[in-house]
Design an enzyme around this catalytic site. Sequence first.
Site, PDB file in Angstrom:
ATOM      1  N   ASP A   1     -10.891   2.070  -2.705  1.00  8.13           N
ATOM      2  CA  ASP A   1     -11.392   1.637  -1.425  1.00  8.13           C
ATOM      3  C   ASP A   1     -12.971   1.604  -1.676  1.00  8.13           C
ATOM      4  O   ASP A   1     -13.742   1.282  -0.509  1.00  8.13           O
ATOM      5  CB  ASP A   1     -11.018   2.790  -0.360  1.00  8.13           C
ATOM      6  CG  ASP A   1      -9.512   2.347   0.227  1.00  8.13           C
ATOM      7  OD1 ASP A   1      -9.116   1.578  -0.277  1.00  8.13           O
ATOM      8  OD2 ASP A   1      -9.014   3.319   0.815  1.00  8.13           O
TER       9      ASP A   1
ATOM     10  N   ASP B   1       0.802  -1.310  -0.061  1.00  5.82           N
ATOM     11  CA  ASP B   1      -0.006   0.072   0.185  1.00  5.82           C
ATOM     12  C   ASP B   1       0.789   1.193   0.287  1.00  5.82           C
ATOM     13  O   ASP B   1       2.186   1.233   0.325  1.00  5.82           O
ATOM     14  CB  ASP B   1      -0.901   0.014   1.024  1.00  5.82           C
ATOM     15  CG  ASP B   1      -2.311   0.716   1.234  1.00  5.82           C
ATOM     16  OD1 ASP B   1      -2.383   1.526   0.225  1.00  5.82           O
ATOM     17  OD2 ASP B   1      -3.113   0.521   1.937  1.00  5.82           O
TER      18      ASP B   1
HETATM   19  C1  GLA Z   1      -5.611   2.138   2.564  1.00  5.60           C
HETATM   20  C2  GLA Z   1      -6.227   0.587   1.693  1.00  5.60           C
HETATM   21  C3  GLA Z   1      -7.125   0.099   2.432  1.00  5.60           C
HETATM   22  C4  GLA Z   1      -6.564  -0.366   3.599  1.00  5.60           C
HETATM   23  C5  GLA Z   1      -6.058   0.610   4.500  1.00  5.60           C
HETATM   24  C6  GLA Z   1      -5.296   0.188   5.555  1.00  5.60           C
HETATM   25  O1  GLA Z   1      -6.633   3.053   2.741  1.00  5.60           O
HETATM   26  O2  GLA Z   1      -6.594   1.431   0.543  1.00  5.60           O
HETATM   27  O3  GLA Z   1      -7.438  -0.954   1.586  1.00  5.60           O
HETATM   28  O4  GLA Z   1      -5.482  -1.322   3.498  1.00  5.60           O
HETATM   29  O5  GLA Z   1      -5.024   1.459   3.698  1.00  5.60           O
HETATM   30  O6  GLA Z   1      -5.053   1.326   6.322  1.00  5.60           O
END
Ligand code: GLA
Length: 785
Positions: free
Chosen positions: A544, A476
Amino acid sequence: MISYDNGYFRLETDHTGYYFRVTKFLHLESIYYGERLIDKDLEPLSVKHTVIIGTQTAYDPSDPMYALDTYPLEWSGIGKGDYRHSPSEIEMPDETYTNDFRYVSHRIVRGNLKPSTLPCSYGSEDECETLEITLTDEPTQVTLLMYYTVYPAQDVITRRVSLCNHNEKTLVIRKLMSMMIDLPNRDYQFITLHGGWIREARRQVSAIDYGLRVNESLTGCSSNRHNPGFLLAASGATETSGMVFGFNLIYSGNHYSAVEKSERDLIRVMSGIHPQCFAWPLHHEEVFETPEVVMTVSCEGFGGTSDHFHNFVREHITRGDWKDQERPVLFNSWEARSFHFNESSLLSLARQAKRLGMELFVLDDGWFGDRDDDTRGLGDYTVNLRKLPGGLPRLAERLKKIGLRFGLWFEPEMVNPNSDLFRAHPEYAVRIPGREPSMGRNQLTLDLTNPDVREYIISHVSDVLDSCDISYVKWDMNRNMSDMYSPTLYRQGTFGHRYILGLYEVLTRIFVPRPKILLETCASGGNRFDLGMLCFSPQIWVSDNTDPAERLDMQGNLSLLYPLSSMGAHVSSAPHQQTLRDTTLVSRFNTASFGSLGYELDLSFVSRAEKQEIKEQVRFYKEHRTTFQYGRFYRHDPHKDNKVHWSVVSQDKEEAIVGFFQTRSFPAEGIDHLPISGLDPEKTYQVRTRPQRVYVRRFGELINFLLPVRIHPRGFVARLIDRWYRMYDAVETYSGSGRLLMSGIPLYNAFSGTYFNDKTRLLLDFGSNLYTVRTMEHPVPTEKE
Ligand code: GLA
């Protein structure tokens, strides 16, 4: 594939042709890019110069007609009479900005001549061929190498350039695009994907008027604001007809693409690294390489162009063990538990996921350091023993016993100031001495231009990956860049690009030696969905936002440029955490199935009936997964504003799945047709609706008109019926030749307020159906799934 013939460079793929020539003053003149031509003499297609335009600047006194401004070119400099935007801006060794790169020589080689610093497309000597052209700015002895690689089977040509300084004096590159071309004006539309967090990949269509249109990112990554890929479509182009050009950059940092309609009605297109704050000194005999641009064109509309991109990405971008492998159905812990879990709550989710048929358990954020929320712990990849007392090895072992593979989340490019890493090495974070750094999600970026930081990340992430059996990593990156500076750099204008080079080095050194790990990259959802990342990770988290109404837009639009296998798509709980919109479980699945499927919700809140439904979904997806992930994908031109139709056909044309999606339900609507494409017209197929469960609570008080007894629509009896009694939506079955089915089947009527029986389709708002199409030799099973 490539020839130099009759004064023309001819670059030909199976269906397309790209032609240009060297002018009498040794510039490269673009002639044509489009459907492949058979003609030897392309002179009729050249732009004519039969008058002198009053304000034009003649390149050379010997020919007043030769004005660079009036030529369609493959590359253009500054200071010699071309007043359009130039693909380069270089402080030359003679301290002027004038550059004039002219043809010296060329060579044609089999395969791809790869840049040494950047990820790029790849192909064997049988699959592609490369043209390298050397151009020189004679007075300064600076050389420009232009590369064209032709991939005939995918109808793709890639381009990039390298600059080499043979002058004793240093030059400074302030802008150097990867490619430029001047196309004739055909009233094109400029199609880009813009967006933001939880609203990625919205399609934007702009007219190309006189002046400049730019598609760019300045966030430090390729960004969710403007994807680096874009299209130029002839006006009126549809999914199946009209000329559509596609361009995409293999790069994950700040990008810049511009389309300029010039005074002479030529359309200049360029793409490359963003020039803002870019300043790259190039010393004697140093070389600077630009990222590769992927180009394609189709006369079969958006669908044709997308198909070229899909095949190309699958064959010549995605690499490693997972290139052609079916992707596992995963369960991700984030939306279910966020930072709040312990081993037993994870294992309880895992057991349920396994019972529903899932194959991989992904532990998302919160497993390391002191990370109980997003204000702390980032950077400290030592397991949190309070949450996981047996460490990762015990968790991995227990998951294995349950029958699931184990995947883990990292955000290695970042650090929270409240972390052991920052306390020990504040100099690892990106910030400017004497300035308070700006924060994004309570974190700072680690300085990947610094080799010590790269070593730290590589060794810490590798240690965790080698500590137990980890089959998947979610990588990420959750903030945009600010306060760009590194004490290790001689010129700060190199920071942005050096960061991306650092990132590519880190990814290479961690994952190339561990090819069994499936890497999925992510950046607050889809903040870095680009071909550069796809050279490392076969799939990327789209957004997300998992609301299917939104995903229809995002996945559909991303599919203009990227194949379905590259899109991480999950079924989550509803009302959705990002929109609070309530959607049916079946629509969540129907949308997510056109991607690499996962589930991301607290399974302990899922009813028994819904669990049964999920089990059936997973079984169905696995049965058709090769088709979903690797089939030929079609977006169908909708025949109504409130419909979206997708379909995917297996490579052998033995089966297809058609997705029929409705956005808003209209009362008493007219006939709906089922669009099908890509079948073998001569073969006989059977089509059948995938049976979908209907819950009586969807009918509200109407339920009392259907049942012999009167019940409360949300009461105990209604809930009991939903729990124990399985009611299915209308199932339609048809058979016929591929040709018949592809002419569009009128479907049963949709619910219209006054009548309901087992031949009524219940789509409602954001409703959908999947239809399975199979050849008669392997008909669709008739039992309820
Ligand atoms: C980001 C990612 C999510 C999740 C969060 C965790 O927002 O896009 O899918 O992994 O971080 O903190």
